[in-house]
Design an enzyme around this catalytic site. Structure first.
Site, PDB file in Angstrom:
ATOM      1  CB  CYS A  42       3.041  46.219  42.955  1.00  0.00           C
ATOM      2  SG  CYS A  42       2.792  47.969  43.238  1.00  0.00           S
ATOM      3  CE  LYS A 349      16.335  47.458  16.331  1.00  0.00           C
ATOM      4  NZ  LYS A 349      15.857  46.906  15.053  1.00  0.00           N
TER       5      LYS A 349
END
Lengths: 435, 435
Positions: A42, A349
């Site tokens: 990663c 949101k």
């Protein structure tokens, strides 16, 4: 007891370490085809970016940690060419035959085969390939990335941050197709305002020409200095298949909760193995580092006769793209549809901090939940300033079998610098309750 | 249907809004003793610091949001002096008597009474008191804070950041005594390297003298320009007690899952009311903004005959202290001992990001869990770079009834910039499993 582990990545070394710790008298041998064990794949994008200086920085531990401190035998540059389950042995590429009492297959995965290969094309997997890639990228200015999944968008952002001209070729109508269309569009807009994206495009040819690469896609012709493939991976399961071990999703090796394969005494973990998807109940390939580590530990423990049960996973994925934190877990809408699961969804949101506190940013949270039982099935989060850990908190809720009302009532701590009093998570729960 | 809400803070306005939304035909009246409703008391430290510019910034909504848009009647500068449950009415300080069908008590809390008061001593609660406090602090250089709980350490850090010389007087042997001794010592060391702390000290006298305050504590004599009391709060429950409504922990009004009091049709929420502690099963005062908001909503819904059940809470608390994120949830060791709960504990130190990724910081995670069933009972987290949201993730796990093994297997997303592959949470679970 003799335990052979094929593969020295996250799952393999985790399995080997656990097996030896549980039963210090056992002989544990890791067979690794490359030059390194316990490497952090990663971290490769950050190594290519230059933020990670040396390839050795990506080793979780030096080899001696395993060989000297943990008493594990490691054969580097060695490949298992055949598994013989009838005689409980493996054949090595040097001709040796090793007998085993327990076998753990942790051979990982590799990039999907690609048509177009040259000295200026890169497919990243091993640390060795990463070194070659960095060498090429350091000399490059224009980089074309084929594929806009997690690795593609991550690479695009880190290379753009280090000053490259990056172009991304996506075969879909947006980048990161794991995100549903509603929230995915918001991310696509953010991403494509920073990176040149070719949508619904595919690579036709790439030809080296005087130190440059001439590329033809279904959309245009262009030139660059390097081409990076990030078009997905496949499991290194051939050796298991040849031994008659059963595979499932994407040809990954099928495992049970003990991480044992269809062949008693043979275990598998990491990218090469399936794990149970907690939400769908299906056995799936989830090539993620943390799952590899945990499943490896479970395999190693069971191989040493100390029972551990892997409960399954959600496939929780996080990626940093410029200053955006992007994550998803559980299932998305298209998967719910494909499986015929009746679902509802909520996309909200919210702000990352109290309204009056400086530095607040937008965070978008989407949750998917059962139409009838209101149980959480999946989540997608994008934004800055703590979006990633909000995704992890919701992943914990899904892991715990929460309903949307539990998400609302979940007792999250609040203080103005770290969140609003109605955090995005609470709002998502509240909206979904229709309360 | 006529619903009267006493108190216009978080719980009161949440209750009033929900009651009116559920039943738009009802008449909802909020009686508020001060000049504001829907104020964010948690923002007061940042207002004192100057990071929040104006007191009005701390209003979640303008008054008109409630009166005009939501159709709620608000009586400002008005106090309820008596509740008459027999006649279902309240007496106001202007002599009016209002009948109600449902009553919601959301009178909040106030600072504990203090012995030493002068023009240069501050006890913060209402926005009005905050304005006076800011005025005094702006003219002050040396500030002494009495009390080292959450508010004390938060105020100390924000005032020190804005250039004040801060001294903190703690009656305990360390600051933030909610943290257990092991992790608390680490925090105390961090804090006391930045702030002058008097341990095991108490204020004896504070006398104004030519614009300064002469202070005598059990440890020393010193001078300062302002004294702030942060010695804890008590519920404004007297009016309920006089009406025969039952109180419990710290004299907060006892409530059931509907947030209904011992008097049918009378509800309570916010700092003045108890909620069920999910870990202990006891009814406790948990004066926290998010609980007030949610419990208020539950009270308002039930008052309007739409059932909602508050499942209880953990008391999850977060506070920012300089760049440290500090949090605790559930029960700590001393509480476990006091309740006779057999427990075990794990304290670990981990990094906030992958080892090779720049900017990694220390995060300390402590968990407490049942000795026999291994179920999580509480957690304490300190550190920078995402410590707060790790605490919230563990709080979610406790809310979900996780065992330590669930914490280990919890599928948390991982990417190098946001955490190591073995995150502090996973390590805490792993160590506690003894695996």
């Amino acid at each position: 007891m003799k335990i052979i582990v094929i593969g020295g990545g996250a799952a393999g070394m985790s399995a080997a370490s656990k097996a030896k710790r549980v039963n210090p008298d056992s002989e544990v041998i890791v067979v690794e085809s490359g030059s390194y064990v316990s490497y952090a794949e990663c971290g490769i994008p950050y190594y290519l970016q230059g933020v990670v200086g040396h390839i050795e920085d990506l080793l979780h531990y030096p080899l001696s940690e395993f060989t000297e401190k943990r008493g594990i035998k490691v054969l580097l540059h060695t490949t298992v060419t055949r598994i013989d389950t009838l005689h409980s042995s493996v054949l090595l590429n040097n001709g040796d035959v090793l007998k085993y009492d327990r076998l753990i297959i942790a051979t990982g995965s590799r990039p999907k085969p690609i048509d177009v290969i040259s000295d200026r094309t890169i497919s990243i997997r091993s640390l060795e390939s990463a070194m070659r890639a960095r060498n090429l990228i350091e000399k490059s200015k224009d980089v074309t990335i084929v594929g806009a999944g997690v690795l593609g968008v991550e690479l695009a952002s880190v290379l753009a941050e280090s000053g490259k001209n990056v172009k991304v070729i996506s075969k879909y109508d947006r980048v990161l197709p794991q995100l549903d269309e509603d929230i995915g569009k918001i991310f696509h807009e953010y991403f494509s305002s920073r990176i040149d994206v070719q949508k619904q495009s595919s690579l036709k040819s790439a030809e080296e020409d005087r130190g440059r690469v001439k590329i033809t896609t279904s959309v245009d012709d262009h030139e660059c200095d390097a081409v990076i493939y990030a078009t997905g991976i496949i499991p290194n399961s051939e050796i298991a298949v040849e031994a008659g071990i059963k595979t499932g999703d994407r040809n990954a090796i099928l495992t049970n909760g003990h991480m044992e394969t269809s062949e008693p005494g043979v275990y598998a973990a990491g990218d090469v193995a399936t794990v149970r998807n907690i939400v769908t109940g299906l056995d799936e390939m989830m090539p993620l580092a943390q799952i590899a580590n945990k499943a490896g530990r479970v395999a190693g423990s069971n191989a040493s006769n100390s029972e551990m049960v892997f409960p399954g996973a959600l496939g929780t994925t996080l990626v940093k793209v410029f200053d955006y934190e992007v994550g998803f877990t559980g299932i998305n809408e298209s998967r719910a549809k494909a499986l015929g699961i009746p679902y509802e969804k909520t996309l909200i949101k919210a702000k990352s901090r109290a309204n009056y506190y400086p530095g607040k940013q937008d965070i978008y949270v989407k949750i998917i939940y059962g139409k009838n039982d209101k149980r959480l099935l999946g989540a997608q989060v994008i934004g800055t300033d703590g979006a990633a850990w909000r995704l992890n908190t919701i992943a914990t809720a899904i892991f715990g079998g929460f309903k949307v009302s539990d998400l609302f009532y979940d007792d999250l701590g609040y203080t103005p610098p770290f969140g609003p009093v109605w955090d995005s998570i609470v709002i998502a729960g509240s909206v979904s309750m229709r309360e």
